[in-house]
Design a protein around this motif. Structure first.
Motif, PDB file in Angstrom:
ATOM      1  N   ASN A  34       0.784  -1.174  -0.016  1.00 48.35           N
ATOM      2  CA  ASN A  34       0.038   0.010   0.117  1.00 48.35           C
ATOM      3  C   ASN A  34       0.697   1.302  -0.048  1.00 48.35           C
ATOM      4  O   ASN A  34       0.438   2.124   0.674  1.00 48.35           O
ATOM      5  CB  ASN A  34      -1.115  -0.015   1.500  1.00 48.35           C
ATOM      6  N   GLN A  35       2.019   1.180  -0.956  1.00 42.01           N
ATOM      7  CA  GLN A  35       2.719   2.380  -1.133  1.00 42.01           C
ATOM      8  C   GLN A  35       3.366   2.641   0.328  1.00 42.01           C
ATOM      9  O   GLN A  35       3.991   3.833   0.482  1.00 42.01           O
ATOM     10  CB  GLN A  35       2.112   3.554  -1.638  1.00 42.01           C
ATOM     11  N   ARG A  36       3.857   1.899   1.313  1.00 48.12           N
ATOM     12  CA  ARG A  36       4.654   2.022   2.311  1.00 48.12           C
ATOM     13  C   ARG A  36       5.476   0.886   2.474  1.00 48.12           C
ATOM     14  O   ARG A  36       5.045  -0.162   1.996  1.00 48.12           O
ATOM     15  CB  ARG A  36       3.489   2.014   3.688  1.00 48.12           C
ATOM     16  N   PRO A  37       6.329   0.816   3.451  1.00 52.77           N
ATOM     17  CA  PRO A  37       7.357  -0.051   3.722  1.00 52.77           C
ATOM     18  C   PRO A  37       6.437  -1.391   4.105  1.00 52.77           C
ATOM     19  O   PRO A  37       5.638  -1.191   5.038  1.00 52.77           O
ATOM     20  CB  PRO A  37       8.537   0.256   4.531  1.00 52.77           C
ATOM     21  N   CYS A  38       6.597  -2.353   3.639  1.00 49.13           N
ATOM     22  CA  CYS A  38       5.985  -3.817   4.268  1.00 49.13           C
ATOM     23  C   CYS A  38       6.577  -3.843   5.923  1.00 49.13           C
ATOM     24  O   CYS A  38       7.480  -3.793   5.942  1.00 49.13           O
ATOM     25  CB  CYS A  38       6.678  -4.914   3.349  1.00 49.13           C
ATOM     26  N   PRO A  39       5.399  -4.247   6.464  1.00 51.81           N
ATOM     27  CA  PRO A  39       5.614  -4.312   7.985  1.00 51.81           C
ATOM     28  C   PRO A  39       6.389  -5.571   8.199  1.00 51.81           C
ATOM     29  O   PRO A  39       6.837  -5.648   9.117  1.00 51.81           O
ATOM     30  CB  PRO A  39       4.243  -4.420   8.331  1.00 51.81           C
ATOM     31  N   ASP A  40       6.387  -6.742   7.447  1.00 52.24           N
ATOM     32  CA  ASP A  40       6.726  -7.874   7.754  1.00 52.24           C
ATOM     33  C   ASP A  40       8.373  -8.010   7.246  1.00 52.24           C
ATOM     34  O   ASP A  40       8.927  -8.798   8.131  1.00 52.24           O
ATOM     35  CB  ASP A  40       6.104  -9.146   6.827  1.00 52.24           C
ATOM     36  N   CYS A  41       8.615  -7.339   6.175  1.00 53.82           N
ATOM     37  CA  CYS A  41      10.099  -7.490   5.875  1.00 53.82           C
ATOM     38  C   CYS A  41      10.918  -6.160   6.170  1.00 53.82           C
ATOM     39  O   CYS A  41      12.046  -6.081   5.991  1.00 53.82           O
ATOM     40  CB  CYS A  41      10.251  -7.851   4.317  1.00 53.82           C
ATOM     41  N   GLY A  42      10.059  -5.203   6.493  1.00 55.19           N
ATOM     42  CA  GLY A  42      10.980  -3.892   6.903  1.00 55.19           C
ATOM     43  C   GLY A  42      11.321  -3.184   5.584  1.00 55.19           C
ATOM     44  O   GLY A  42      12.106  -2.091   5.704  1.00 55.19           O
ATOM     45  N   GLY A  43      10.648  -3.417   4.655  1.00 54.28           N
ATOM     46  CA  GLY A  43      10.984  -2.586   3.191  1.00 54.28           C
ATOM     47  C   GLY A  43      12.049  -3.457   2.336  1.00 54.28           C
ATOM     48  O   GLY A  43      12.391  -2.750   1.481  1.00 54.28           O
ATOM     49  N   SER A  44      12.496  -4.369   2.879  1.00 51.28           N
ATOM     50  CA  SER A  44      13.710  -5.289   2.357  1.00 51.28           C
ATOM     51  C   SER A  44      13.390  -5.983   1.038  1.00 51.28           C
ATOM     52  O   SER A  44      13.906  -6.308   0.117  1.00 51.28           O
ATOM     53  CB  SER A  44      14.734  -5.849   3.291  1.00 51.28           C
ATOM     54  N   GLY A  45      12.189  -6.447   1.334  1.00 48.35           N
ATOM     55  CA  GLY A  45      11.462  -7.414   0.153  1.00 48.35           C
ATOM     56  C   GLY A  45      11.942  -8.939   0.716  1.00 48.35           C
ATOM     57  O   GLY A  45      11.572  -9.951  -0.182  1.00 48.35           O
ATOM     58  N   ARG A  46      12.693  -9.265   1.638  1.00 47.57           N
ATOM     59  CA  ARG A  46      13.277 -10.583   2.135  1.00 47.57           C
ATOM     60  C   ARG A  46      12.922 -10.794   3.505  1.00 47.57           C
ATOM     61  O   ARG A  46      12.916  -9.916   4.337  1.00 47.57           O
ATOM     62  CB  ARG A  46      14.754 -10.601   1.860  1.00 47.57           C
ATOM     63  N   VAL A  47      12.602 -12.039   3.982  1.00 43.97           N
ATOM     64  CA  VAL A  47      12.352 -12.443   5.031  1.00 43.97           C
ATOM     65  C   VAL A  47      13.721 -13.548   5.347  1.00 43.97           C
ATOM     66  O   VAL A  47      14.092 -14.142   4.615  1.00 43.97           O
ATOM     67  CB  VAL A  47      10.962 -12.842   5.592  1.00 43.97           C
ATOM     68  N   THR A  48      13.868 -13.850   6.624  1.00 47.02           N
ATOM     69  CA  THR A  48      14.883 -14.929   7.106  1.00 47.02           C
ATOM     70  C   THR A  48      14.005 -16.071   7.499  1.00 47.02           C
ATOM     71  O   THR A  48      13.024 -16.048   8.079  1.00 47.02           O
ATOM     72  CB  THR A  48      15.612 -14.382   8.173  1.00 47.02           C
ATOM     73  N   VAL A  49      14.227 -17.193   7.009  1.00 50.98           N
ATOM     74  CA  VAL A  49      13.506 -18.400   7.025  1.00 50.98           C
ATOM     75  C   VAL A  49      14.407 -19.532   7.779  1.00 50.98           C
ATOM     76  O   VAL A  49      15.726 -19.384   7.480  1.00 50.98           O
ATOM     77  CB  VAL A  49      12.682 -18.905   5.920  1.00 50.98           C
ATOM     78  N   ILE A  50      13.900 -20.486   8.571  1.00 57.50           N
ATOM     79  CA  ILE A  50      14.672 -21.573   9.142  1.00 57.50           C
ATOM     80  C   ILE A  50      14.521 -22.546   7.836  1.00 57.50           C
ATOM     81  O   ILE A  50      13.581 -22.942   7.103  1.00 57.50           O
ATOM     82  CB  ILE A  50      14.059 -21.977  10.285  1.00 57.50           C
TER      83      ILE A  50
END
Length: 54
Positions: A34-50
Motif C-alpha cells: 500500500n505504497q508504504r514499507p512492508c511491515p513484515d520485511c521492513g521494506g527489504s523484500g526479503r525475510v529470514t526463514v529456517i
C-alpha cells in the motif's frame, strides 16, 4: 537498515545457523505494501526463514 535486526516476518534473526533468505510472502518481494514499507520485511523484500531440521 540493520541487517542483523529481526523483522516481524522473520522466523529467526538474520545470520542464525540453519537460516536463509526468502522472498517476503506478504509483499511478494517488492518491499512495499500500500505504497508504504512492508511491515513484515521492513521494506527489504526479503525475510529470514529456517532451513533444514534442527
Amino acid at each position: 537498515m540493520a541487517e542483523d535486526r529481526k523483522n516481524p516476518g522473520d522466523e529467526d534473526a538474520p545470520g542464525t545457523k540453519q537460516t536463509g533468505e526468502n522472498i517476503c510472502p506478504t509483499c511478494s518481494g517488492s518491499g512495499q505494501l500500500n505504497q508504504r514499507p512492508c511491515p513484515d520485511c521492513g521494506g527489504s523484500g526479503r525475510v529470514t526463514v529456517i532451513v533444514g531440521d534442527a
